[in-house]
Design a protein around this motif. Structure first.
Motif, short mmCIF file in Angstrom:
data_model
loop_
_atom_site.label_atom_id
_atom_site.label_comp_id
_atom_site.label_asym_id
_atom_site.label_seq_id
_atom_site.Cartn_x
_atom_site.Cartn_y
_atom_site.Cartn_z
N PRO A 246 0.77 -1.23 0.07
CA PRO A 246 0.18 0.00 0.03
C PRO A 246 0.71 1.40 -0.03
O PRO A 246 1.91 1.54 0.79
CB PRO A 246 -0.84 -0.14 1.28
N GLY A 247 0.50 2.21 -0.70
CA GLY A 247 1.16 3.35 -1.18
C GLY A 247 2.27 3.52 -1.95
O GLY A 247 2.66 4.60 -2.38
N PHE B 178 -5.46 0.19 -8.20
CA PHE B 178 -6.57 0.34 -7.30
C PHE B 178 -7.65 1.26 -7.92
O PHE B 178 -8.74 1.05 -8.08
CB PHE B 178 -6.35 0.26 -5.70
N ASN B 179 -7.08 2.33 -8.14
CA ASN B 179 -7.91 3.45 -8.48
C ASN B 179 -8.65 3.19 -10.08
O ASN B 179 -9.88 3.60 -10.08
CB ASN B 179 -7.28 4.82 -8.42
N GLN C 89 -13.83 -1.96 -1.02
CA GLN C 89 -12.79 -3.21 -1.02
C GLN C 89 -11.28 -3.00 -0.76
O GLN C 89 -10.55 -4.13 -0.74
CB GLN C 89 -13.23 -4.01 -2.34
N ARG C 90 -11.08 -1.81 -0.42
CA ARG C 90 -9.68 -1.54 -0.41
C ARG C 90 -8.89 -2.32 0.90
O ARG C 90 -7.78 -2.77 0.64
CB ARG C 90 -9.33 0.05 0.03
N GLN C 91 -9.46 -2.51 1.86
CA GLN C 91 -9.02 -3.29 2.96
C GLN C 91 -8.63 -4.91 2.58
O GLN C 91 -7.40 -5.39 2.55
CB GLN C 91 -9.47 -3.51 4.16
N TRP C 92 -9.76 -5.23 1.88
CA TRP C 92 -9.51 -6.55 1.29
C TRP C 92 -8.56 -6.59 0.30
O TRP C 92 -7.62 -7.71 0.22
CB TRP C 92 -10.76 -7.09 0.51
N CYS D 136 -3.25 -8.68 -1.44
CA CYS D 136 -1.82 -8.51 -2.01
C CYS D 136 -0.72 -9.00 -1.14
O CYS D 136 0.27 -9.34 -1.28
CB CYS D 136 -1.65 -7.16 -2.39
N ALA D 137 -0.91 -8.65 0.44
CA ALA D 137 0.10 -8.72 1.34
C ALA D 137 0.24 -10.14 1.55
O ALA D 137 1.23 -10.81 1.77
CB ALA D 137 -0.20 -8.19 2.52
N THR D 138 -0.72 -11.06 1.43
CA THR D 138 -0.69 -12.35 1.64
C THR D 138 -0.24 -13.08 0.55
O THR D 138 0.59 -14.07 0.58
CB THR D 138 -2.15 -12.99 1.84
N LEU D 139 -0.44 -12.87 -0.79
CA LEU D 139 -0.19 -13.37 -1.90
C LEU D 139 1.44 -13.13 -2.23
O LEU D 139 2.12 -13.91 -2.68
CB LEU D 139 -0.78 -13.19 -3.12
#
Length: 210
Positions: free
Chosen positions: A88-89, A97-98, A110-113, A118-121
């Protein structure tokens, strides 16, 4: 040129014509065509350093086993795989995302999801970060070479180089892995292209582990 011709005619050539330049418009078209390559969540974690200046190419060559093609090709590219492109960032992630929201493919809620997936994968470990960056950048690199051939250019991918030395020489930040270099130009007409190398057959490629 149809795809079968393209696949068979693309070769890793060792000798480039030093007197035939690659037009800037051709190079830009090649890169933008290759950028149609797929990537996880469309994060596109690739960038390029494009070297044309003879002095810069010689600086690279000294860290690339002194391979003549590094400096003889009119263009040599350092392919960069961004291990932070999932964070993120990051400008690429934020734009991605935008654009998904603008295309109604995802909602703002859905941003948090999105960040979590992305962090998990891609960010769960150092190995995952390297794999994410290099896997997707590999798609782009192969597309670069095919795009080049479709435009009448020849290429040679190289992994014979000192990654750390190249990063230091060109002030490349630590978030980039360097999967390969690619020389781009025109094959020298006074040289002979050797026969194609062997490739695995269908039976050698397809496996099971029952």
């Amino acid at each position: 040129m149809d795809f079968q011709d393209l696949i068979h005619q693309r070769r890793a050539v060792n000798f480039f014509d030093p007197d035939r330049d690659v037009a800037e418009e051709t190079l830009q078209n090649m890169i933008e065509l290759a950028a149609r390559a797929p990537s996880g969540f469309n994060l596109q974690p690739w960038q390029l350093m494009v070297l044309r200046d003879p002095e810069e190419k010689m600086r690279l060559r000294k860290h690339a086993w002194n391979q003549p093609k590094v400096s003889e090709a009119p263009v040599t590219m350092i392919v960069l795989a961004d291990m932070d492109a999932w964070r993120p960032g990051h400008p690429g992630l934020e734009k991605d995302f935008n654009e998904l929201v603008k295309a109604d493919m995802m909602g703002e809620n859905q941003r948090q999801w999105f960040d979590s997936v992305c962090a998990t994968l891609y960010g769960a470990s150092q190995a995952r970060q390297v794999a994410f960056a290099c896997k997707n950048t590999g798609f782009f690199a192969m597309s670069l070479m095919l795009a080049a051939k479709s435009m009448g250019l020849d290429t040679h991918p190289m992994d014979g180089f000192d990654i750390d030395a190249v990063k230091t020489e060109f002030n490349i930040p630590d978030n980039y892995w360097l999967p390969l270099l690619i020389a781009v130009g025109y094959f020298r007409s006074d040289k002979t292209l050797p026969p194609p190398k062997w490739r695995k057959s269908y039976e050698e490629i397809v496996v099971r582990f029952d």
